[in-house]
Write a protein that holds these residues in place. Structure first.
Motif, mmCIF file in Angstrom:
data_model
loop_
_atom_site.group_PDB
_atom_site.id
_atom_site.type_symbol
_atom_site.label_atom_id
_atom_site.label_comp_id
_atom_site.label_asym_id
_atom_site.label_seq_id
_atom_site.Cartn_x
_atom_site.Cartn_y
_atom_site.Cartn_z
ATOM 1 N N LEU A 1 13.517 -0.781 3.776
ATOM 2 C CA LEU A 1 12.389 -0.882 2.860
ATOM 3 C C LEU A 1 12.891 -0.933 1.418
ATOM 4 C CD1 LEU A 1 9.788 1.454 4.570
ATOM 5 C CD2 LEU A 1 10.246 -0.943 4.967
ATOM 6 N N HIS B 1 12.372 -6.176 3.822
ATOM 7 C CA HIS B 1 11.794 -5.874 5.127
ATOM 8 C C HIS B 1 12.864 -5.673 6.187
ATOM 9 C CE1 HIS B 1 12.513 -10.205 5.213
ATOM 10 N NE2 HIS B 1 12.619 -10.081 6.512
ATOM 11 N N GLU C 1 5.603 -5.995 8.052
ATOM 12 C CA GLU C 1 4.690 -5.603 6.975
ATOM 13 C C GLU C 1 5.370 -5.600 5.612
ATOM 14 O OE1 GLU C 1 1.909 -2.363 7.817
ATOM 15 O OE2 GLU C 1 2.959 -2.139 9.713
ATOM 16 N N GLN C 2 4.595 -5.950 4.593
ATOM 17 C CA GLN C 2 5.046 -5.864 3.210
ATOM 18 C C GLN C 2 4.511 -4.555 2.627
ATOM 19 O OE1 GLN C 2 6.891 -8.184 1.406
ATOM 20 N NE2 GLN C 2 7.203 -9.391 3.250
ATOM 21 N N ILE C 3 5.381 -3.593 2.413
ATOM 22 C CA ILE C 3 4.974 -2.276 1.921
ATOM 23 C C ILE C 3 5.487 -2.118 0.501
ATOM 24 C CG2 ILE C 3 5.073 0.202 2.303
ATOM 25 C CD1 ILE C 3 5.649 -0.374 5.234
ATOM 26 N N SER C 4 4.557 -1.953 -0.457
ATOM 27 C CA SER C 4 4.960 -1.798 -1.856
ATOM 28 C C SER C 4 5.609 -0.434 -2.067
ATOM 29 C CB SER C 4 3.749 -1.981 -2.767
ATOM 30 O OG SER C 4 2.760 -1.024 -2.459
ATOM 31 N N PHE D 1 4.555 4.267 -2.362
ATOM 32 C CA PHE D 1 4.238 5.184 -1.268
ATOM 33 C C PHE D 1 4.667 6.600 -1.646
ATOM 34 C CE2 PHE D 1 8.330 3.121 -0.147
ATOM 35 C CZ PHE D 1 9.160 4.231 -0.138
ATOM 36 N N LYS E 1 0.827 5.604 2.585
ATOM 37 C CA LYS E 1 0.535 4.426 1.773
ATOM 38 C C LYS E 1 -0.848 3.928 2.178
ATOM 39 C CE LYS E 1 0.908 0.610 -0.615
ATOM 40 N NZ LYS E 1 0.751 0.602 -2.066
ATOM 41 N N ASN E 2 -1.782 3.836 1.205
ATOM 42 C CA ASN E 2 -3.145 3.373 1.476
ATOM 43 C C ASN E 2 -3.789 4.151 2.623
ATOM 44 O OD1 ASN E 2 -2.912 1.444 -0.546
ATOM 45 N ND2 ASN E 2 -2.158 -0.121 0.876
ATOM 46 N N TYR F 1 3.089 6.343 7.728
ATOM 47 C CA TYR F 1 4.150 5.582 8.395
ATOM 48 C C TYR F 1 5.273 6.555 8.746
ATOM 49 C CZ TYR F 1 1.999 1.303 6.528
ATOM 50 O OH TYR F 1 1.147 0.281 6.231
ATOM 51 N N TYR G 1 8.833 2.331 14.505
ATOM 52 C CA TYR G 1 8.049 3.070 13.530
ATOM 53 C C TYR G 1 6.612 3.147 14.036
ATOM 54 C CZ TYR G 1 6.131 -1.348 11.677
ATOM 55 O OH TYR G 1 5.493 -2.544 11.530
ATOM 56 N N LYS H 1 2.261 4.082 12.991
ATOM 57 C CA LYS H 1 1.233 4.123 11.949
ATOM 58 C C LYS H 1 0.059 4.949 12.459
ATOM 59 C CE LYS H 1 0.039 0.192 10.144
ATOM 60 N NZ LYS H 1 -0.319 -1.239 10.030
#
Length: 302
Positions: free
Chosen positions: A49, A58, A78-81, A84, A97-98, A102, A111, A113
């Motif tokens: 990440l 990624h 997934e694109q995770i900014s 987090f 995150k959001n 994770y 992983y 969610k």
């Protein structure tokens, strides 16, 4: 990224230490805000990440301290900014995150969610887990930038339904291998078409001299008669009439058979094809009689 170097009894950077400066290349994962996991049984560090040279990373990497090698072990879709909030104190890597938790297991290449019960992820500042009490200390931003502190049990915090995902396996067939395979496939197709191409009458005539030079006298007579008869078939009797009258019938048949085989072999070699050009078959009018068919096309060579 630093580690304790037993040889010099100091903390050293994986990138900047003279012992590891050979890793200063494009294959090394220069990442900001990454997460990592260390496998002490195999002396391997996993990391992923974060932000790399080309943006969001990624890809999941491993660094083997024994052989000093980086390796890509997989990736996530997934694109995770980078905003987090990491959950400190867990044995495995986890962050929010959001409003989604994770949890990463690098060693097992997976992983998960699950939805967070907090519903305040935008104001979260820190999350700490105390494994002894199985409780988490939650720090969130309040009015006038004050910190609000709350405590929640671990089993409640991780109560949501969990969905497990596996890392996307690294392809061991890079793009240049695909290009090479495609090139080899084109070569194979070209060779196949070259050696299995349809022979035209014009192509046969163009190579007439080369074929005749590879034949003995009576075979040349056969060859000339067969191509002059085309598109009609040539009967064995017509070829037999090219011999001396005194030659026995059985001998004529043997010579005709062997001659056709040799003519066909020479023509295939000179015309670069695997297809038989001169084919012996029974006459449809009289099955006791044999004749030679030319397996060619009358069309001009294109």
């Amino acid at each position: 990224m630093i580690f304790y170097n037993d040889k010099i009894s100091e903390w050293s950077s994986v990138y900047l230490s003279p012992l590891f400066n050979h890793h200063m290349n494009i294959s090394s994962p220069f990442l900001m805000r990454h997460i990592s996991e260390y496998d002490d049984s195999n002396d391997i560090l996993y990391t992923g990440l974060g932000m790399g040279v080309q943006g969001f990373n990624h890809i999941i990497y491993s660094y083997n301290f024994l052989n000093k090698e980086w390796k890509e072990i997989g990736s996530i879709a997934e694109q995770i900014s980078l905003d987090f909030i990491k959950i400190e104190g867990l044995k495995t890597n986890a962050f929010i995150k959001n409003n989604i938790i994770y949890t990463f297991d690098f060693k097992n290449r997976s992983y998960s969610k699950q939805e967070s019960p907090l519903h305040i992820s935008s104001s979260l500042e820190k999350v700490y887990l105390d494994e002894n009490s199985k409780r988490l200390l939650i720090a969130s931003k309040g009015i006038n930038s004050n910190l609000n502190l709350s405590i929640i049990n671990k089993d409640i915090f991780f109560k949501g339904n969990k969905t497990l995902y596996n890392f996307k396996e690294k392809s061991f067939f890079p793009s240049y291998y695909l290009a090479l395979t495609f090139l080899l496939l084109l070569i194979v197709i070209f060779i196949y078409l070259m050696f299995n191409r349809n022979i035209t009458y014009k192509m046969l005539l163009n190579k007439k001299g080369d074929i005749e030079n590879s034949l003995i006298k009576y075979e040349r007579d056969f060859f000339r008669l067969m191509i002059s008869n085309y598109p009609k078939k040539t009967k064995f009797n017509d070829l037999g009439d090219l011999f001396e009258i005194e030659l026995a019938y059985e001998t004529r048949v043997k010579k005709i058979n062997s001659g056709i085989v040799n003519i066909n072999s020479c023509a295939k070699k000179i015309l670069s094809t695997r297809k038989n050009i001169f084919i012996i078959e029974k006459s449809k009018e009289d099955s006791r009689m044999k004749e030679i068919k030319l397996n060619i096309s009358a069309e001009n060579n294109k």
